[in-house]
Design a protein around this motif. Structure first.
Motif, PDB file in Angstrom:
ATOM      1  N   TYR A 235       0.809  -1.221   0.000  1.00  0.00           N
ATOM      2  CA  TYR A 235       0.000   0.000   0.000  1.00  0.00           C
ATOM      3  C   TYR A 235       0.842   1.270   0.000  1.00  0.00           C
ATOM      4  N   ASP A 242       2.420  -5.357   2.855  1.00  0.00           N
ATOM      5  CA  ASP A 242       2.004  -4.794   4.140  1.00  0.00           C
ATOM      6  C   ASP A 242       0.928  -5.662   4.783  1.00  0.00           C
ATOM      7  N   ALA A 244      -2.426  -6.143   6.556  1.00  0.00           N
ATOM      8  CA  ALA A 244      -3.653  -5.347   6.504  1.00  0.00           C
ATOM      9  C   ALA A 244      -4.863  -6.264   6.630  1.00  0.00           C
ATOM     10  N   TRP A 253     -11.123  -0.832   7.420  1.00  0.00           N
ATOM     11  CA  TRP A 253      -9.820  -1.204   6.882  1.00  0.00           C
ATOM     12  C   TRP A 253      -8.742  -0.795   7.876  1.00  0.00           C
ATOM     13  N   ILE A 255      -4.425  -0.851   7.898  1.00  0.00           N
ATOM     14  CA  ILE A 255      -3.136  -1.174   7.285  1.00  0.00           C
ATOM     15  C   ILE A 255      -2.070  -0.858   8.319  1.00  0.00           C
ATOM     16  N   LYS A 256      -1.356  -1.859   8.753  1.00  0.00           N
ATOM     17  CA  LYS A 256      -0.474  -1.720   9.914  1.00  0.00           C
ATOM     18  C   LYS A 256       0.566  -0.624   9.702  1.00  0.00           C
ATOM     19  N   GLN A 258       0.242   2.353   9.029  1.00  0.00           N
ATOM     20  CA  GLN A 258      -0.037   3.340   7.985  1.00  0.00           C
ATOM     21  C   GLN A 258      -1.337   4.095   8.238  1.00  0.00           C
ATOM     22  N   ARG A 260      -5.970   3.762   9.050  1.00  0.00           N
ATOM     23  CA  ARG A 260      -7.184   3.029   9.356  1.00  0.00           C
ATOM     24  C   ARG A 260      -8.382   3.890   8.948  1.00  0.00           C
ATOM     25  N   PRO A 283      -7.264   0.558  -1.822  1.00  0.00           N
ATOM     26  CA  PRO A 283      -8.390  -0.136  -1.206  1.00  0.00           C
ATOM     27  C   PRO A 283      -9.582  -0.134  -2.160  1.00  0.00           C
TER      28      PRO A 283
END
Length: 399
Positions: A235, A242, A244, A253, A255-256, A258, A260, A283
């Motif tokens: 991402y 990544d 996610a 959603w 994404i670690k 990064q 939310r 996304p």
């Protein structure tokens, strides 16, 4: 009862969090994160909270959190931010009031080397005028945001299956690896940026991601909860997959390290891909039910109808232009419908569509895995027998 715990990693950023917990009650968390070297606040740092016994993901916060319910006697907390080492601690036993002081560390605190002082040089002697020739730029290698379908390092994707009955990864002409549990979900990807696929699974019961081998100290981690759908992809464009998840219950959603956000509704199917060709996974959702079934929603890019809600989604870069194409497979008719490319007669009911670059030409191929006979059908290329009825593809994009 008040007490303090100091956690010191080895390089520098400071985080303070305060929690109140006791039995089955509301637990409050508040705090701030600052860089120890500059004392500036770091608002983007994330705090993830888990119970230890029983082991489960509780919630997350970004600098501030209002509360959660728990009856666990032990709480595990992770604080993370890109550019800093991840810090963790476990509170045991959980008492009525807990105050925690963390200290994170940046990846490097070394001061930059000052540039050298330029040395004076005499002017060059006049020479005949020459028109410079600019060399042609080297071609940029094609890559996909779902990179690393190759466990072997070959130019194209490997044929690989996940056999849940014995938790085995079977990569044709490469290896058989036993890794995971039968209830795990395979999440193949290049998580360390070496260009090779890693054996990786997501465990719904605990929300934990497991990676075979030492990818990095913080690789194995809790992220997500039972009922989530893992959506690993690149991402941020750093050539690494990544971690996610997508939460169908509320369109959430995460994404670690990064971002939310909420995007979608209950029942939507996540279909991330590079829909605008910028090298980043976007996304995206396919709506399989309701008045707008058959619609694709790509966040901040587009919304359009393509297919029926009953179709199997099969997005991929089938023309090699660097963008993910909207595509569906209609098993009842044995047809693929790809936006901008028309229809292709290929397949039958029960087949599983997969998008992989099998021959390494920079264009993803239409591929079908037929569980009933354990065969892979690669459109216009070849047919390969590899797998059993209950197996599922461990490479490419399947939904």
């Amino acid at each position: 009862m008040n007490w303090k715990m100091f956690f010191v990693s080895s390089l520098a950023a400071f985080a303070l969090f305060q929690a109140v917990a006791h039995g089955q009650t509301i637990v409050f968390l508040s705090g701030h994160v600052t860089d120890a070297t500059t004392t500036e606040p770091i608002y983007e740092a994330w705090i993830d909270i888990y119970t230890q016994y029983p082991q489960s993901y509780l919630t997350n916060a970004q600098g501030y959190y209002s509360g959660w319910n728990t009856w666990a006697d032990s709480v595990y907390i992770v604080c993370s931010k890109d550019g800093y080492w991840t810090a963790t601690t476990t509170i045991y036993p959980v008492v009525e009031e807990n105050v925690m002081d963390f200290q994170l560390v940046p990846n490097s605190t070394q001061a930059p080397t000052p540039p050298p002082i330029p040395t004076a040089t005499p002017p060059p002697s006049p020479s005949p005028s020459v028109t410079p020739v600019t060399p042609a730029p080297l071609p940029t290698p094609r890559r996909f945001v779902f990179a690393a379908d190759s466990f072997s390092g070959g130019e194209g994707a490997d044929i690989a299956i996940w056999r849940s009955s014995d938790a085995s990864w079977r990569v044709r002409n490469v290896s058989i690896v036993f890794y995971g549990l039968p209830t795990d979900i395979p999440v193949t990807g290049d998580y360390n940026g070496d260009g090779l696929a890693e054996y990786a699974v997501w465990r719904p019961s605990s929300g934990r991601w497991w990676f075979r081998g030492a990818i990095d100290p913080a690789a194995d981690s809790f992220y997500g909860q039972n009922g989530d759908i893992p959506v690993p992809a690149d991402y941020d464009g750093d050539f690494r997959t990544d971690t996610a998840i997508f939460r169908p219950a509320n369109g959430y959603w995460a994404i670690k390290s990064q971002t939310r956000f909420h995007y979608g509704f209950s029942g939507d199917l996540p279909v991330p891909g590079d829909y605008n060709g910028d090298g980043l996974a976007d996304p995206a959702l396919f709506r399989s039910a309701g008045a707008l079934s058959g619609y694709w929603y790509v966040r901040d890019i587009t919304r359009r109808a393509w297919g029926y809600g009953s179709d199997a989604v099969a997005p991929g870069d089938y023309n090699g232009d660097g963008t993910t194409d909207l595509s569906v497979f209609r098993g009842s008719a044995g047809l693929w419908y790809t936006l901008g490319s028309g229809s292709v007669i290929f397949g039958q009911s029960g087949d599983i569509p997969v998008a992989i670059d099998y021959d390494g030409d920079g264009t993803e191929d239409r591929v079908l895995y037929r569980p009933s006979e354990g065969s892979w059908y690669i459109y216009g290329v070849t047919t390969i027998s590899y797998g059993l009825d209950a197996d599922q593809p461990a490479v490419g994009r399947t939904y």
